[in-house]
Structures are given as C-alpha cells and as structure tokens.
Design a protein around this motif. Structure first.
Motif, PDB file in Angstrom:
ATOM      1  N   GLY A   1      -3.434  -4.313  16.369  1.00 57.47           N
ATOM      2  CA  GLY A   1      -4.038  -4.261  14.917  1.00 57.47           C
ATOM      3  C   GLY A   1      -5.123  -3.933  14.952  1.00 57.47           C
ATOM      4  N   LYS A   2      -5.741  -4.957  15.932  1.00 56.13           N
ATOM      5  CA  LYS A   2      -7.091  -4.779  16.504  1.00 56.13           C
ATOM      6  C   LYS A   2      -8.237  -4.348  16.659  1.00 56.13           C
ATOM      7  CE  LYS A   2      -5.268 -10.625  15.528  1.00 56.13           C
ATOM      8  NZ  LYS A   2      -5.290 -11.343  17.318  1.00 56.13           N
ATOM      9  N   ILE A   3      -9.230  -4.394  16.861  1.00 54.50           N
ATOM     10  CA  ILE A   3     -10.320  -3.240  17.793  1.00 54.50           C
ATOM     11  C   ILE A   3     -10.504  -4.021  18.771  1.00 54.50           C
ATOM     12  CG2 ILE A   3     -12.309  -2.682  17.556  1.00 54.50           C
ATOM     13  CD1 ILE A   3     -11.949  -1.891  14.468  1.00 54.50           C
ATOM     14  N   VAL A   4     -10.777  -3.194  19.907  1.00 56.17           N
ATOM     15  CA  VAL A   4     -10.697  -4.045  20.840  1.00 56.17           C
ATOM     16  C   VAL A   4     -12.001  -3.417  21.736  1.00 56.17           C
ATOM     17  CG1 VAL A   4      -9.866  -4.231  23.256  1.00 56.17           C
ATOM     18  CG2 VAL A   4      -8.138  -4.418  20.916  1.00 56.17           C
ATOM     19  N   LEU A   5     -12.875  -4.094  21.976  1.00 53.89           N
ATOM     20  CA  LEU A   5     -13.949  -3.511  23.029  1.00 53.89           C
ATOM     21  C   LEU A   5     -13.349  -3.338  24.415  1.00 53.89           C
ATOM     22  CD1 LEU A   5     -14.971  -4.286  20.091  1.00 53.89           C
ATOM     23  CD2 LEU A   5     -17.013  -4.706  21.403  1.00 53.89           C
ATOM     24  N   ASP A   6     -13.243  -2.413  25.048  1.00 58.81           N
ATOM     25  CA  ASP A   6     -13.260  -1.833  26.310  1.00 58.81           C
ATOM     26  C   ASP A   6     -14.768  -1.979  27.262  1.00 58.81           C
ATOM     27  OD1 ASP A   6     -11.713  -1.878  28.902  1.00 58.81           O
ATOM     28  OD2 ASP A   6     -11.673   0.477  28.746  1.00 58.81           O
ATOM     29  N   THR A   7     -15.072  -3.232  28.446  1.00 56.28           N
ATOM     30  CA  THR A   7     -16.216  -2.811  29.254  1.00 56.28           C
ATOM     31  C   THR A   7     -15.893  -2.273  30.549  1.00 56.28           C
ATOM     32  OG1 THR A   7     -16.028  -4.911  30.201  1.00 56.28           O
ATOM     33  CG2 THR A   7     -16.537  -4.869  27.844  1.00 56.28           C
ATOM     34  N   ASN A   8     -14.371  -1.449  30.809  1.00 51.29           N
ATOM     35  CA  ASN A   8     -13.679  -1.705  32.504  1.00 51.29           C
ATOM     36  C   ASN A   8     -14.688  -0.380  32.874  1.00 51.29           C
ATOM     37  OD1 ASN A   8     -11.963  -2.160  33.872  1.00 51.29           O
ATOM     38  ND2 ASN A   8     -11.063  -2.639  32.368  1.00 51.29           N
ATOM     39  N   ASN A   9     -14.814  -0.152  34.292  1.00 49.44           N
ATOM     40  CA  ASN A   9     -15.091   0.368  35.310  1.00 49.44           C
ATOM     41  C   ASN A   9     -14.844   0.824  36.165  1.00 49.44           C
ATOM     42  OD1 ASN A   9     -18.157   1.734  34.109  1.00 49.44           O
ATOM     43  ND2 ASN A   9     -18.564   0.280  34.069  1.00 49.44           N
TER      44      ASN A   9
ATOM     45  N   THR B   1     -20.201   4.716  22.951  1.00 45.43           N
ATOM     46  CA  THR B   1     -19.268   4.001  22.988  1.00 45.43           C
ATOM     47  C   THR B   1     -18.004   5.288  22.762  1.00 45.43           C
ATOM     48  OG1 THR B   1     -17.468   2.992  21.154  1.00 45.43           O
ATOM     49  CG2 THR B   1     -19.386   4.488  20.323  1.00 45.43           C
ATOM     50  N   ALA B   2     -17.118   5.163  22.418  1.00 56.21           N
ATOM     51  CA  ALA B   2     -15.576   6.498  22.228  1.00 56.21           C
ATOM     52  C   ALA B   2     -15.416   5.758  22.176  1.00 56.21           C
ATOM     53  CB  ALA B   2     -15.800   7.252  23.932  1.00 56.21           C
ATOM     54  N   SER B   3     -13.443   6.617  20.875  1.00 53.35           N
ATOM     55  CA  SER B   3     -12.740   5.998  20.501  1.00 53.35           C
ATOM     56  C   SER B   3     -11.651   6.867  20.141  1.00 53.35           C
ATOM     57  CB  SER B   3     -13.001   4.689  19.678  1.00 53.35           C
ATOM     58  OG  SER B   3     -11.981   3.555  19.300  1.00 53.35           O
ATOM     59  N   ASP B   4     -10.331   6.905  20.313  1.00 50.87           N
ATOM     60  CA  ASP B   4      -9.998   7.993  18.933  1.00 50.87           C
ATOM     61  C   ASP B   4      -9.537   7.118  17.725  1.00 50.87           C
ATOM     62  OD1 ASP B   4      -9.569   9.139  21.327  1.00 50.87           O
ATOM     63  OD2 ASP B   4      -7.529   8.136  22.109  1.00 50.87           O
ATOM     64  N   HIS B   5     -10.325   5.950  17.690  1.00 49.35           N
ATOM     65  CA  HIS B   5     -10.581   5.601  16.449  1.00 49.35           C
ATOM     66  C   HIS B   5     -11.635   5.294  15.903  1.00 49.35           C
ATOM     67  CE1 HIS B   5      -6.309   4.523  16.333  1.00 49.35           C
ATOM     68  NE2 HIS B   5      -6.817   3.539  18.164  1.00 49.35           N
ATOM     69  N   GLU B   6     -11.897   5.999  14.186  1.00 44.86           N
ATOM     70  CA  GLU B   6     -13.645   6.185  13.624  1.00 44.86           C
ATOM     71  C   GLU B   6     -13.945   4.527  13.331  1.00 44.86           C
ATOM     72  OE1 GLU B   6     -13.925   8.671  10.813  1.00 44.86           O
ATOM     73  OE2 GLU B   6     -13.143  10.152  11.678  1.00 44.86           O
ATOM     74  N   ASP B   7     -13.162   3.914  12.450  1.00 47.39           N
ATOM     75  CA  ASP B   7     -13.172   2.428  12.696  1.00 47.39           C
ATOM     76  C   ASP B   7     -14.227   1.917  13.650  1.00 47.39           C
ATOM     77  OD1 ASP B   7     -10.925   2.197  13.366  1.00 47.39           O
ATOM     78  OD2 ASP B   7      -9.623   0.361  11.747  1.00 47.39           O
ATOM     79  N   ALA B   8     -13.436   1.904  14.459  1.00 49.87           N
ATOM     80  CA  ALA B   8     -13.768   0.552  16.102  1.00 49.87           C
ATOM     81  C   ALA B   8     -15.465   1.507  16.210  1.00 49.87           C
ATOM     82  CB  ALA B   8     -13.019   0.893  17.210  1.00 49.87           C
ATOM     83  N   ILE B   9     -15.391   2.996  16.166  1.00 43.73           N
ATOM     84  CA  ILE B   9     -16.686   3.150  16.543  1.00 43.73           C
ATOM     85  C   ILE B   9     -17.850   2.861  15.823  1.00 43.73           C
ATOM     86  CG2 ILE B   9     -17.808   5.597  16.401  1.00 43.73           C
ATOM     87  CD1 ILE B   9     -16.246   6.835  17.520  1.00 43.73           C
ATOM     88  N   ALA B  10     -17.773   2.611  14.154  1.00 44.61           N
ATOM     89  CA  ALA B  10     -18.065   2.299  13.461  1.00 44.61           C
ATOM     90  C   ALA B  10     -18.202   0.697  13.737  1.00 44.61           C
ATOM     91  CB  ALA B  10     -18.119   1.920  11.624  1.00 44.61           C
TER      92      ALA B  10
END
Length: 213
Positions: free
Chosen positions: A83-91, A152-161
């Motif tokens: 349920g949380k927004i998770v910022l992923d920094t991976n390469n 940035t990129a996400s399938d969730h608009e609130d995460a992008i916001a």
C-alpha cells in the motif's frame, strides 16, 4: 511528520537520507549488515535519521526508497511495504547482478521486477540516472532556464505526483515517461543516464533511446 524508510545505505541511499532529512522528513535507513554498522552515518546526518533493520525501515516509512542491488530484490520485505509508494533507484549492471535473460531480451524492466516483488506496493522509478554526489548539489530554483530535470515512471499516478513534488523541492524538474514499462529509457547506457539535461533535453534523449543498447 512523514517518515521515509530507506532500504540500502550505499551512495544513493546515503545521499537520499541527507536529502530527505534536509526537507524535514524523518528517515529510517537500513543496510544488509545491521543497524549497528550505520551508527557513524546516522550520527553525521543528525537526529531525524536513525538506523534499523530492513523490515523495520519498511514498516516505519510512510513512503519508502529501495536502493539495493538488483540481484538482492528477492530479499526485500514485501508485507510492510504493501500500500505504500516505493521509490526504486535500480539499474541493471551485468557485472554486479549477473545476466538476467528477460532484461537482456528487453522483455521487462528493473522497476517492473521490483513491482512484481512488491506486488501490493506502488513502485515508481526515481533517482536512478543521477550521480549520488549530485542529488544534494545540482538542484536550482524553479523556473531557472537551465534547471536540471530528472525522470520517473510508474503505473500509479499518485506515485508520479509524489516524486514530482520531491524532485521540485530538491531543485529538479520532472519528466514522466508514463508506466513502468517505459522506465528502461532512464537506465544505464541510454542517452538519459547520468547526463545533466533540462526537461526538453531529457525528453528528447528518452525518445531516442534504444531498448537494447
């Protein structure tokens, strides 16, 4: 007070702990070796930063950052991040992670892999194409003509916001590439990677990126 749980205390994790604490967040940071090994780090970052286990950092964070090697994402604590927004920094670094066939074939992205591991979280790509040393030094005021942009990129608009807000507070414009399936455009060996670019330049670079560089 918003708390950020950071899983991974390498260069990016350390820089983000400094960045988030500077923005007024509480920070709980973890590494793979145990919180006692982070004492000097947290002492240097001040009272709003504390060390914990990965499980504790995930549970404590209202939002989270995952900044561990791609080969270690199977160890991420999924349940407390639900349920949380998770910022992923991976390469994807073959020399570190080994060959991962679906990535080599362009069939998925690193962030989609993280999203599958954290199925009930809202994963968003962030801070993966900037050098750690520049996160706290390369920002500039909104409206500056040469203001650096981050993607940035996400399938969730609130995460992008949320990432857009964080980037702006740290002095960066945002370029959203849409869903996680497009996040490869920000990764290593693409023209967006660790290059200082304005929003227009970053959009152009992302558009000309090759899926299999």
């Amino acid at each position: 007070m918003t708390t950020v749980g950071i899983i991974g205390a390498g260069n990016i994790g350390t820089a983000l702990a400094q960045a988030f604490s500077g923005l007024g967040y509480d920070v709980v940071i973890a590494n793979s070796r145990g919180p006692e090994t982070l004492q000097d780090l947290v002492d240097g970052l001040g009272p709003s930063v504390r060390a914990a286990s990965a499980q504790e950092a995930a549970a404590a964070g209202d939002i989270a950052v995952v900044t561990v090697p791609l080969k270690a994402i199977g160890d991420l604590p999924a349940a407390p991040l639900a349920g949380k927004i998770v910022l992923d920094t991976n390469n994807y670094y073959v020399e570190r992670d080994g060959h991962i066939a679906p990535l080599d074939r362009g069939e998925t992205t690193t962030s989609e892999m993280v999203q599958r591991r954290l199925a009930d979280a809202k994963v968003v790509k962030a801070f993966n194409h900037i050098m750690a040393s520049q996160i706290n030094t390369d920002g500039s005021p909104a409206g500056a003509p040469d203001r650096r942009a981050l993607g940035t990129a996400s399938d969730h608009e609130d995460a992008i916001a949320l990432v857009t807000e964080i980037y702006d507070r740290l002095g960066f414009d945002t370029v959203s590439l849409g869903p996680l399936s497009e996040s490869w455009r920000l990764e290593r060996d693409r023209p967006t990677y660790v290059v200082r670019q304005t929003a227009g330049e970053l959009r152009d670079a992302a558009a000309r990126a090759n899926r299999l560089p």
